[in-house]
Design a protein around this motif. Structure first.
Motif, mmCIF file in Angstrom:
data_model
loop_
_atom_site.group_PDB
_atom_site.id
_atom_site.type_symbol
_atom_site.label_atom_id
_atom_site.label_comp_id
_atom_site.label_asym_id
_atom_site.label_seq_id
_atom_site.Cartn_x
_atom_site.Cartn_y
_atom_site.Cartn_z
ATOM 1 N N LEU A 21 -1.028 -10.523 4.384
ATOM 2 C CA LEU A 21 -0.595 -9.964 3.100
ATOM 3 C C LEU A 21 0.922 -9.812 3.043
ATOM 4 O O LEU A 21 1.546 -10.085 2.010
ATOM 5 C CB LEU A 21 -1.273 -8.615 2.861
ATOM 6 N N LEU A 22 1.520 -9.368 4.152
ATOM 7 C CA LEU A 22 2.980 -9.212 4.186
ATOM 8 C C LEU A 22 3.682 -10.558 4.047
ATOM 9 O O LEU A 22 4.695 -10.686 3.360
ATOM 10 C CB LEU A 22 3.401 -8.512 5.481
ATOM 11 N N ARG A 23 3.142 -11.591 4.690
ATOM 12 C CA ARG A 23 3.741 -12.930 4.582
ATOM 13 C C ARG A 23 3.645 -13.461 3.159
ATOM 14 O O ARG A 23 4.559 -14.128 2.674
ATOM 15 C CB ARG A 23 3.049 -13.889 5.550
ATOM 16 N N ARG A 24 2.536 -13.171 2.483
ATOM 17 C CA ARG A 24 2.393 -13.607 1.093
ATOM 18 C C ARG A 24 3.455 -12.989 0.206
ATOM 19 O O ARG A 24 3.870 -13.579 -0.790
ATOM 20 C CB ARG A 24 1.007 -13.213 0.559
ATOM 21 N N GLU A 25 3.898 -11.790 0.576
ATOM 22 C CA GLU A 25 4.926 -11.106 -0.207
ATOM 23 C C GLU A 25 6.336 -11.535 0.187
ATOM 24 O O GLU A 25 7.307 -11.050 -0.382
ATOM 25 C CB GLU A 25 4.789 -9.591 -0.036
ATOM 26 N N GLY A 26 6.433 -12.403 1.198
ATOM 27 C CA GLY A 26 7.747 -12.921 1.575
ATOM 28 C C GLY A 26 8.363 -12.308 2.820
ATOM 29 O O GLY A 26 9.499 -12.637 3.168
ATOM 30 N N TRP A 27 7.644 -11.422 3.511
ATOM 31 C CA TRP A 27 8.181 -10.821 4.726
ATOM 32 C C TRP A 27 8.075 -11.823 5.882
ATOM 33 O O TRP A 27 7.035 -12.433 6.084
ATOM 34 C CB TRP A 27 7.402 -9.560 5.099
ATOM 35 N N GLU A 32 1.880 1.228 3.163
ATOM 36 C CA GLU A 32 1.233 1.231 1.844
ATOM 37 C C GLU A 32 0.022 0.296 1.821
ATOM 38 O O GLU A 32 -1.039 0.648 1.308
ATOM 39 C CB GLU A 32 2.241 0.797 0.770
ATOM 40 N N LEU A 33 0.190 -0.903 2.388
ATOM 41 C CA LEU A 33 -0.930 -1.853 2.426
ATOM 42 C C LEU A 33 -2.083 -1.322 3.265
ATOM 43 O O LEU A 33 -3.255 -1.497 2.918
ATOM 44 C CB LEU A 33 -0.450 -3.204 2.988
ATOM 45 N N ARG A 61 6.239 -0.648 3.531
ATOM 46 C CA ARG A 61 5.317 -1.542 2.821
ATOM 47 C C ARG A 61 4.039 -1.752 3.624
ATOM 48 O O ARG A 61 2.945 -1.800 3.070
ATOM 49 C CB ARG A 61 5.999 -2.887 2.550
ATOM 50 N N ARG A 62 4.163 -1.895 4.945
ATOM 51 C CA ARG A 62 2.980 -2.073 5.784
ATOM 52 C C ARG A 62 2.084 -0.843 5.724
ATOM 53 O O ARG A 62 0.866 -0.945 5.674
ATOM 54 C CB ARG A 62 3.393 -2.362 7.223
#
Length: 199
Positions: free
Chosen positions: A40-46, A24-25, A21-22
């Motif tokens: 961005l990763l934290r916003r997605e719940g990581w 891809e971002l 995922r990282r």
């Protein structure tokens, strides 16, 4: 065993899918560094912190300069403007470790970095001003097509009307083991010229 002779080795397992995922971002937002990717990763719940994302970022060498170093090697000096993306400590440390000098142009004098300003003008005139982008995918496809044309088809007067690809291939050929012989043979075939000075 003395405390100074051993270190704790982390045993925390890698979160499944985090690396993918990282990546891809990072491909979607190429200008973002590891700190913004962390947000961005934290916003997605990581459940990640900047240190962890930075470690993954470094392992895969996502930075634009690292990729260039592997493909073409590094120049002895980098000329750049005073933008925040260039004037940071991370770039300074990287340049020091790589033996590359950083040269910042004077603020408000883009002519001191004429090469990139020339490229920016060409890209704006020949690509960005000529197209209307309706999606990010369309923009990427159009800009990539222009980039290939710029490097493989478009004649460049500064390179003797050759393409950058042809110019690079010629330079690589001149670095070959037989290059000195080839150059010497060409020099022998040139007609003699006489320089006359009027005194």
């Amino acid at each position: 065993m003395k405390r100074s002779s051993y270190r704790y080795a982390g045993r925390r397992p890698e979160l499944g899918g985090l690396r993918d995922r990282r990546r891809e971002l990072a491909q979607e937002r190429r200008r973002f560094g590891y700190r913004r990717l962390t947000v961005l990763l934290r916003r997605e719940g990581w459940a990640v912190n900047p240190k962890r994302v930075y470690r993954l970022y470094r392992e895969e060498a996502l930075g634009v300069l690292e990729r260039l170093r592997e493909q073409r090697g590094l120049p002895p000096i980098l000329v750049m403007d005073n933008g925040p993306e260039f004037a940071g400590r991370a770039l300074e440390v990287w340049a020091y470790e790589q033996g590359v000098k950083l040269h910042f142009i004077e603020p408000g004098k883009p002519v001191q970095n004429a090469f990139i300003e020339s490229f920016n003008g060409k890209m704006r005139d020949e690509c960005l001003n000529e197209h209307w982008f309706l999606s990010l995918g369309e923009a990427r496809q159009t800009i990539e097509a222009w980039r290939r044309d710029y490097n493989e088809v478009r004649p460049h007067s500064a390179l003797g009307n050759r393409t950058p690809q042809a110019f690079t291939a010629r330079r690589a050929a001149l670095r070959s083991p037989t290059a000195p012989f080839e150059l010497h043979r060409r020099e022998e075939q040139k007609p003699e010229t006489t320089l006359k000075l009027a005194l």
